[in-house]
Design an enzyme around this catalytic site. Sequence first.
Site, PDB file in Angstrom:
ATOM      1  N   ASP A   4     -35.457  13.453   1.720  1.00 54.46           N
ATOM      2  CA  ASP A   4     -34.361  13.646   0.523  1.00 54.46           C
ATOM      3  C   ASP A   4     -33.107  13.700   1.428  1.00 54.46           C
ATOM      4  O   ASP A   4     -32.363  14.264   2.118  1.00 54.46           O
ATOM      5  CB  ASP A   4     -34.002  14.905  -0.413  1.00 54.46           C
ATOM      6  CG  ASP A   4     -32.801  15.110  -1.065  1.00 54.46           C
ATOM      7  OD1 ASP A   4     -33.245  14.085  -2.305  1.00 54.46           O
ATOM      8  OD2 ASP A   4     -32.068  14.719  -0.534  1.00 54.46           O
ATOM      9  N   TYR A  11     -24.272  12.973   3.942  1.00 57.30           N
ATOM     10  CA  TYR A  11     -25.043  13.189   4.714  1.00 57.30           C
ATOM     11  C   TYR A  11     -24.755  12.368   6.429  1.00 57.30           C
ATOM     12  O   TYR A  11     -24.856  12.276   7.661  1.00 57.30           O
ATOM     13  CB  TYR A  11     -26.717  13.490   5.134  1.00 57.30           C
ATOM     14  CG  TYR A  11     -26.914  14.264   3.640  1.00 57.30           C
ATOM     15  CD1 TYR A  11     -25.744  15.110   2.846  1.00 57.30           C
ATOM     16  CD2 TYR A  11     -27.922  14.503   3.567  1.00 57.30           C
ATOM     17  CE1 TYR A  11     -26.527  16.004   1.383  1.00 57.30           C
ATOM     18  CE2 TYR A  11     -28.631  15.157   2.293  1.00 57.30           C
ATOM     19  CZ  TYR A  11     -28.009  15.992   1.705  1.00 57.30           C
ATOM     20  OH  TYR A  11     -28.038  17.235   0.800  1.00 57.30           O
ATOM     21  N   LYS A  64     -28.006   9.736  -2.423  1.00 56.30           N
ATOM     22  CA  LYS A  64     -27.328  10.053  -3.484  1.00 56.30           C
ATOM     23  C   LYS A  64     -25.739   9.734  -3.545  1.00 56.30           C
ATOM     24  O   LYS A  64     -25.664   9.588  -2.146  1.00 56.30           O
ATOM     25  CB  LYS A  64     -27.260  11.651  -3.283  1.00 56.30           C
ATOM     26  CG  LYS A  64     -28.173  12.718  -3.221  1.00 56.30           C
ATOM     27  CD  LYS A  64     -27.994  13.832  -3.260  1.00 56.30           C
ATOM     28  CE  LYS A  64     -29.924  15.257  -2.930  1.00 56.30           C
ATOM     29  NZ  LYS A  64     -29.354  14.810  -1.313  1.00 56.30           N
ATOM     30  N   HIS A  86     -24.494  12.339  -6.561  1.00 55.66           N
ATOM     31  CA  HIS A  86     -24.091  13.487  -6.167  1.00 55.66           C
ATOM     32  C   HIS A  86     -24.189  14.739  -6.262  1.00 55.66           C
ATOM     33  O   HIS A  86     -23.885  16.057  -6.482  1.00 55.66           O
ATOM     34  CB  HIS A  86     -23.750  13.482  -4.329  1.00 55.66           C
ATOM     35  CG  HIS A  86     -24.398  14.019  -3.666  1.00 55.66           C
ATOM     36  ND1 HIS A  86     -24.502  14.258  -2.152  1.00 55.66           N
ATOM     37  CD2 HIS A  86     -24.686  15.811  -3.873  1.00 55.66           C
ATOM     38  CE1 HIS A  86     -24.665  14.865  -1.434  1.00 55.66           C
ATOM     39  NE2 HIS A  86     -25.399  16.153  -2.637  1.00 55.66           N
TER      40      HIS A  86
HETATM   41  N1  LIG Z   1     -28.112  18.463  -3.413  1.00 54.80           N
HETATM   42  C1  LIG Z   1     -27.051  19.226  -3.026  1.00 54.80           C
HETATM   43  O1  LIG Z   1     -25.784  19.706  -3.209  1.00 54.80           O
HETATM   44  C2  LIG Z   1     -27.786  19.578  -1.609  1.00 54.80           C
HETATM   45  C3  LIG Z   1     -26.968  20.426  -1.000  1.00 54.80           C
HETATM   46  C4  LIG Z   1     -27.508  21.040  -0.272  1.00 54.80           C
HETATM   47  C5  LIG Z   1     -29.145  20.446   0.089  1.00 54.80           C
HETATM   48  N2  LIG Z   1     -29.492  19.445  -0.288  1.00 54.80           N
HETATM   49  C6  LIG Z   1     -30.513  19.550  -0.142  1.00 54.80           C
HETATM   50  O2  LIG Z   1     -31.766  19.752  -0.473  1.00 54.80           O
HETATM   51  C7  LIG Z   1     -32.229  19.742   1.517  1.00 54.80           C
HETATM   52  C8  LIG Z   1     -32.552  21.500   2.010  1.00 54.80           C
HETATM   53  O3  LIG Z   1     -31.658  22.714   1.294  1.00 54.80           O
HETATM   54  P1  LIG Z   1     -30.295  23.248   3.088  1.00 54.80           P
HETATM   55  O4  LIG Z   1     -31.408  21.894   3.514  1.00 54.80           O
HETATM   56  O5  LIG Z   1     -29.866  23.039   2.663  1.00 54.80           O
HETATM   57  O6  LIG Z   1     -31.530  23.854   3.190  1.00 54.80           O
HETATM   58  P2  LIG Z   1     -32.913  24.897   3.396  1.00 54.80           P
HETATM   59  O7  LIG Z   1     -34.449  24.132   3.119  1.00 54.80           O
HETATM   60  O8  LIG Z   1     -33.082  26.406   1.607  1.00 54.80           O
HETATM   61  O9  LIG Z   1     -32.835  25.805   5.059  1.00 54.80           O
HETATM   62  C9  LIG Z   1     -32.055  25.220   6.036  1.00 54.80           C
HETATM   63  C10 LIG Z   1     -32.305  26.194   6.900  1.00 54.80           C
HETATM   64  O10 LIG Z   1     -33.821  27.171   7.169  1.00 54.80           O
HETATM   65  C11 LIG Z   1     -34.102  27.163   8.648  1.00 54.80           C
HETATM   66  N3  LIG Z   1     -35.254  27.140   8.095  1.00 54.80           N
HETATM   67  C12 LIG Z   1     -36.599  26.395   7.520  1.00 54.80           C
HETATM   68  N4  LIG Z   1     -38.032  26.905   7.442  1.00 54.80           N
HETATM   69  C13 LIG Z   1     -37.654  27.014   8.110  1.00 54.80           C
HETATM   70  C14 LIG Z   1     -39.120  28.299   7.858  1.00 54.80           C
HETATM   71  N5  LIG Z   1     -40.746  28.149   7.987  1.00 54.80           N
HETATM   72  N6  LIG Z   1     -39.129  29.497   8.687  1.00 54.80           N
HETATM   73  C15 LIG Z   1     -37.533  29.749   9.637  1.00 54.80           C
HETATM   74  N7  LIG Z   1     -36.742  29.405   8.886  1.00 54.80           N
HETATM   75  C16 LIG Z   1     -37.042  27.948   8.325  1.00 54.80           C
HETATM   76  C17 LIG Z   1     -33.649  25.964   8.582  1.00 54.80           C
HETATM   77  O11 LIG Z   1     -33.716  25.495   9.829  1.00 54.80           O
HETATM   78  P3  LIG Z   1     -34.341  24.705  11.007  1.00 54.80           P
HETATM   79  O12 LIG Z   1     -33.554  23.563  11.216  1.00 54.80           O
HETATM   80  O13 LIG Z   1     -33.592  25.601  12.423  1.00 54.80           O
HETATM   81  O14 LIG Z   1     -35.216  25.121  11.398  1.00 54.80           O
HETATM   82  C18 LIG Z   1     -32.086  25.670   7.987  1.00 54.80           C
HETATM   83  O15 LIG Z   1     -31.740  26.545   9.287  1.00 54.80           O
HETATM   84  C19 LIG Z   1     -31.276  19.451   2.248  1.00 54.80           C
HETATM   85  O16 LIG Z   1     -31.757  19.107   3.114  1.00 54.80           O
HETATM   86  C20 LIG Z   1     -30.676  18.427   1.036  1.00 54.80           C
HETATM   87  O17 LIG Z   1     -31.868  17.234   1.637  1.00 54.80           O
HETATM   88  C21 LIG Z   1     -28.774  18.506  -1.987  1.00 54.80           C
END
Ligand SMILES: NC(=O)c1ccc[n+]([C@@H]2O[C@H](COP(=O)([O-])OP(=O)(O)OC[C@H]3O[C@@H](n4cnc5c(N)ncnc54)[C@H](OP(=O)(O)O)[C@@H]3O)[C@@H](O)[C@H]2O)c1
Length: 274
Positions: free
Chosen positions: A43, A48, A73, A106
């Site tokens: 994704d 990004y 997106k 998006h």
């Molecule tokens: N459509 C939208 O508006 C929108 C907005 C936000 C995100 N997204 C999408 O959703 C995806 C996921 O959301 P997100 O990246 O915001 O947040 P997330 O996946 O909920 O959390 C990521 C955070 O958790 C940490 N982490 C991940 N796995 C872990 C584990 N097993 N143990 C401890 N820490 C862990 C990561 O750190 P490290 O990397 O240091 O491990 C990072 O700080 C994004 O990458 C993006 O593709 C879309």
Amino acid sequence: MQNVKLNNGIEMPILGYGVYMVDPSITERCVLDALSVGYRSLDTAQYYENEAMVGAAVRASGIPRDEIFITSKLCQTRPSYAQAKENVKGSLRRMKLDYLDLMLIHWPMGNDSDIWLAFEDLVKEGYLRSIGVSNFYPETYEALVKNASVIPAVNQIETHVFYQQRPMVELMARYGTAVESWGPLAEGLNGIFSHPALMEVGNAHGKTAAQVALRFLIQQGIIVIPKSVHKERMIQNMDVFDFELSEDEMAAVRRLDTGHNLEGWPADALRYNP
Ligand SMILES: NC(=O)c1ccc[n+]([C@@H]2O[C@H](COP(=O)([O-])OP(=O)(O)OC[C@H]3O[C@@H](n4cnc5c(N)ncnc54)[C@H](OP(=O)(O)O)[C@@H]3O)[C@@H](O)[C@H]2O)c1
């Protein structure tokens, strides 16, 4: 890997790898790591600024293109129909891909019906396999589908243990739009990884709080795309298919819902206000 059958019959892995905030300088390495440990859904987004590196990793992996589900997106305020089409082709050029498995708007961009018509035509022309939206809440979602020939396959919204969005999940089920969670690990906030309730459930299964948080979503049929730049966490986040939360455990996690998102803004804050 478990799949979700989208409303167009296309299968999408229920768990994928998100690259928001993955620095472009390390994105190719991270995506290659994710693919090497078994992720088959990626994704990214124009916003990004790492689409090109995702495409490069897909090619470098040697994995056949049709075995990887790739989402991007569109991010452009008020594009015309023609500009929206050109915009999507820009993603394909940056990623050096012939097609995307899923393209999302998006967030509401202001003239979403024109963008949607462009998306519908790009499906007919073979550039996109599935189309959907992100951050569309009832008002903008229903305004879009009113004029649409194609119902969005996916609505990617913030949802996790602290913001469970049950009314939105129910609304999407009524329309046949799959819910995809962004921030499935609450972006690492709210002490999620050492949360006592999640750890208690996890201890009963030999799993971490992160794995319980992901399992809670998957068990409701919600697609998740956790992000990590660490290979061992990518492996941990995928290892959620060999246990099941009981009804009591699901209920315990349901009680963590705060009813509001982590930034504190209401669900419809991303609604476009010209
Ligand atoms: N459509 C939208 O508006 C929108 C907005 C936000 C995100 N997204 C999408 O959703 C995806 C996921 O959301 P997100 O990246 O915001 O947040 P997330 O996946 O909920 O959390 C990521 C955070 O958790 C940490 N982490 C991940 N796995 C872990 C584990 N097993 N143990 C401890 N820490 C862990 C990561 O750190 P490290 O990397 O240091 O491990 C990072 O700080 C994004 O990458 C993006 O593709 C879309």
